[in-house]
Scaffold this motif. Structure first.
Motif, short mmCIF file in Angstrom:
data_model
loop_
_atom_site.label_atom_id
_atom_site.label_comp_id
_atom_site.label_asym_id
_atom_site.label_seq_id
_atom_site.Cartn_x
_atom_site.Cartn_y
_atom_site.Cartn_z
N ASP A 27 0.29 3.75 2.00
CA ASP A 27 -0.03 3.73 3.35
C ASP A 27 1.47 4.47 3.89
O ASP A 27 2.54 3.48 3.57
CB ASP A 27 -0.48 2.93 4.21
CG ASP A 27 -0.75 3.71 5.83
OD1 ASP A 27 0.17 3.90 6.36
OD2 ASP A 27 -1.51 3.47 5.84
N CYS A 63 -6.19 0.29 6.70
CA CYS A 63 -6.00 0.53 5.98
C CYS A 63 -6.86 1.95 5.13
O CYS A 63 -7.65 0.90 5.16
CB CYS A 63 -5.72 -0.14 4.19
SG CYS A 63 -5.28 -0.19 3.42
N CYS A 74 1.19 -1.06 0.24
CA CYS A 74 0.11 0.11 -0.07
C CYS A 74 0.90 1.06 0.32
O CYS A 74 1.95 1.00 0.41
CB CYS A 74 -1.23 -0.20 1.27
SG CYS A 74 -2.37 1.28 1.36
N HIS A 78 -2.44 -4.52 4.84
CA HIS A 78 -1.80 -3.92 6.34
C HIS A 78 -3.15 -3.92 7.21
O HIS A 78 -4.63 -3.32 6.16
CB HIS A 78 -1.31 -2.95 6.86
CG HIS A 78 -1.59 -1.54 5.79
ND1 HIS A 78 -2.26 -0.46 6.53
CD2 HIS A 78 -1.54 -0.99 4.37
CE1 HIS A 78 -2.25 0.50 5.71
NE2 HIS A 78 -2.24 -0.10 4.29
ZN LIG Z 1 -3.03 0.94 3.08
#
Ligand SMILES: [Zn+2]
Length: 211
Positions: A44, A106, A42, A103
């Motif tokens: 992130d 998210c 991701c 994860h």
């Molecule tokens: Zn994420």
């Protein structure tokens, strides 16, 4: 993070880790990269694969996108960034493993479940991108009695399984799996406590890794 802090970080890297690993850095610059793992993670900021798995430069080929999704293999005519990354890693670099790393907490999956956050400009790309995981959304909304975090957790895992299935729609991926040259993995990283669970192929359940 202010820009001067980034510059200070680069200075520390340049005089610290880069110097300590100069032989490795020179070799991968000279000979090119030869990672044997493609990791699809991701965007992130809390889930940097090289940090989470403590990897040296040159060891992980990483594609990051919103919610670590893999679209199905589709025809040309649009811009397929993730598919291009998969193609390059598998067909050119010849990676032996592909890891889809999901994860907890998210934001992409939260948007998939509850709709995108309100923004000044209408969101044009995120919602359409998340449509890849529509099937995971529907399945995650079905079981009764889950609280919001449990449902998000379920959806994150279902989306990983869906992405693994989509990976197999790429002919280059499928043929290498059939020849035993490529292995797919679905992992889920928990931001709380840094724990990792991995998808067990036989049971299709996520099991914790000891550590
Ligand atoms: Zn994420």
């Amino acid at each position: 993070m202010p820009i001067p802090e980034l510059m200070a970080g680069w200075q520390r890297f340049r005089t610290g880790r880069f110097e300590q690993q100069r032989e490795l850095m020179e070799r991968i610059a000279r000979e090119g990269q030869r990672p044997n793992v493609l990791m699809i993670a991701c965007c992130d900021s809390r889930v940097d694969p090289a940090i989470v798995f403590d990897c040296d430069p040159g060891s992980l080929f990483v594609v990051r996108n919103v919610a670590n999704l893999v679209p199905p293999c589709e025809g040309a005519g649009s811009y397929h960034g993730t598919s291009a990354g998969v193609e390059f890693a598998v067909s050119v670099l010849g990676v032996q493993h592909v890891v889809v790393l999901g994860h907890s907490r998210c934001g992409g999956i939260a948007s998939l479940l509850a709709g995108p956050p309100a923004t000044e400009e209408p969101m044009r790309f995120v919602a359409q991108w998340l449509e890849i995981a529509q099937e995971a959304r529907t399945a995650a909304l079905t079981p009764p009695g889950l609280d919001a975090i449990e449902r998000a957790n379920l959806c994150e895992r279902l989306a990983i399984r869906l992405s693994l299935r989509n990976l197999e729609t790429f002919p280059a991926v499928r043929s290498r799996i059939e020849r035993g040259q490529l292995h797919l993995h679905g992992w889920h990283y928990d931001l709380h406590g840094g724990m990792l669970t991995v998808l067990d192929a036989a049971t299709q359940r996520f099991v914790p890794v000891e550590g």
